[in-house]
Write a protein that holds these residues in place. Structure first.
Motif, PDB file in Angstrom:
ATOM      1  N   TYR A  17       0.810  -1.217   0.000  1.00  0.00           N
ATOM      2  CA  TYR A  17       0.000   0.000   0.000  1.00  0.00           C
ATOM      3  C   TYR A  17       0.846   1.271   0.000  1.00  0.00           C
ATOM      4  O   TYR A  17       0.309   2.366  -0.175  1.00  0.00           O
ATOM      5  N   THR A  18       2.150   1.153   0.191  1.00  0.00           N
ATOM      6  CA  THR A  18       2.989   2.341   0.312  1.00  0.00           C
ATOM      7  C   THR A  18       4.192   2.365  -0.641  1.00  0.00           C
ATOM      8  O   THR A  18       4.656   3.445  -1.004  1.00  0.00           O
ATOM      9  N   HIS A  19       4.695   1.198  -1.036  1.00  0.00           N
ATOM     10  CA  HIS A  19       5.944   1.137  -1.789  1.00  0.00           C
ATOM     11  C   HIS A  19       5.702   0.982  -3.293  1.00  0.00           C
ATOM     12  O   HIS A  19       4.642   0.560  -3.734  1.00  0.00           O
ATOM     13  N   ASN A  20       6.761   1.322  -4.051  1.00  0.00           N
ATOM     14  CA  ASN A  20       6.820   0.992  -5.475  1.00  0.00           C
ATOM     15  C   ASN A  20       5.734   1.682  -6.301  1.00  0.00           C
ATOM     16  O   ASN A  20       5.152   1.093  -7.205  1.00  0.00           O
ATOM     17  N   TYR A  21       5.474   2.946  -6.024  1.00  0.00           N
ATOM     18  CA  TYR A  21       4.603   3.761  -6.881  1.00  0.00           C
ATOM     19  C   TYR A  21       5.471   4.284  -8.020  1.00  0.00           C
ATOM     20  O   TYR A  21       6.511   4.907  -7.784  1.00  0.00           O
TER      21      TYR A  21
END
Length: 345
Positions: A17-21
């Motif tokens: 939900y937080t990484h690898n955008y």
């Protein structure tokens, strides 16, 4: 009678939900928890990459917030889309949703037969496949031309339908999630379990090749005016299969660097021209990309194969022990540790 064991329940790591955008306009993967933290952690680098005006920054933040919302609602939205597709979509070629050996290239069947023998060595297998120039990257025919044609006709038929469509990831705006279309149960599961795992067990024993117990499969499309290329990246997988399905196009060669633990600046890339019907297999954490197509349109089948035995120890996206979050389907291939009741007092 021996009782059949239930299939394991799969999870995602909380970092999903937080990484690898991925921000394509700036060719950067970022971590995004909230706006303030993003500006603190990445504001300076974004400015250096050309995101220097309020309009540009607002656009980036809007992209991140939309992607964050997509991830939070992924399971619910998947179930909704799947239900609508099952009810409303009329399959063009319903027979291809069940894997048949006649769909597989004779060379591929011969290769899997070789892998199935108890006395086969890695050297025997490597003598039967084609190296691409990349380290431990190999190519071989997978499907017949006839099947590829039927498959692409089905995919185009679905694209032209009014059914809702989930897209593969932040790097591919165009494509199809094959589990939503209904290919997992009778096509992709047996392809992984009965064929691909036998090959991966010999080629990648150090990457859980013998224990590939889940996958994520999708179609990526490259077309003039849409996605033309694929930026340099590694996959959320232990082993990846990439099959070129066809269409007429020029350009679009694949290129491979080194593993993600090696500095990108120290890497020299090797290039490979991907031909229709041919599969490429490589380690998921091997950096790679696709050069722009110059004309035409291209479809590729991507299968990210995962081993819970490997990733339960270390999440490949955050490099931490995974913090499990319940989801639907195969998730990102993590499973809960099992308790050996015989060791309990």
């Amino acid at each position: 009678m021996r009782k059949k064991m239930a299939d394991p329940k799969f999870f995602v790591c909380r970092c999903f939900y937080t990484h690898n955008y991925f921000l394509k306009d700036y060719n950067i993967h970022v971590v995004f928890e909230n706006v303030d933290k993003f500006l603190t952690d990445f504001g300076k680098e974004m400015n250096q990459r050309g995101c220097s005006t309020k309009v540009q920054l607002d656009h980036v933040l809007n992209q991140l917030l939309l992607e964050q919302d997509r991830r939070k609602n992924l399971g619910k939205d998947y179930l909704t889309r799947r239900q609508i597709i099952q009810k409303e979509y009329h399959r063009l070629h319903p027979e291809i949703y069940t894997l048949k050996e006649s769909y597989l290239a004779p060379e591929f069947l011969k290769l899997i037969d070789l892998c199935s023998r108890f006395d086969t060595t890695a050297e025997d297998v490597l003598a039967s496949i084609t190296p691409t120039g990349g380290d431990r990257v190999y190519s071989f025919p997978v499907f017949t031309k006839e099947f590829c044609q039927l498959f692409m006709e089905e995919l185009e038929h679905f694209e032209n339908s009014d059914c809702p469509k989930g897209r593969p990831n932040t790097m591919n705006k165009y494509g199809i999630l094959l589990n939503e279309l209904g290919f997992d149960e009778c096509f992709l599961n047996p392809l992984r379990k009965n064929y691909l795992h036998k090959l991966a067990a010999i080629l990648y024993p150090d990457w859980g090749g013998a224990y590939l117990d889940s996958h994520k499969a999708f179609i990526v499309q490259y077309k003039m005016g849409e996605d033309l290329d694929l930026n340099y990246h590694y996959d959320n997988a232990e082993v990846t299969l990439n099959v070129a399905l066809g269409k007429n196009y020029t350009g679009g060669s694949l290129y491979f660097g080194d593993m993600r633990t090696v500095s990108v600046e120290d890497t020299e890339c090797s290039e490979y021209e991907h031909m229709a019907g041919i599969g490429i297999v490589h380690r998921g954490q091997h950096y790679h990309g696709a050069l722009p197509i110059l004309t035409g349109e291209r479809y590729n089948l991507i299968v990210w194969m995962r081993s819970s035995k490997v990733r339960n120890r270390l999440c490949p996206m955050c490099d931490q022990k995974p913090e499990l979050v319940e989801t639907v389907g195969y998730g990102d291939g993590f499973t809960q540790p099992t308790v050996n009741l015989c060791t309990l007092n």
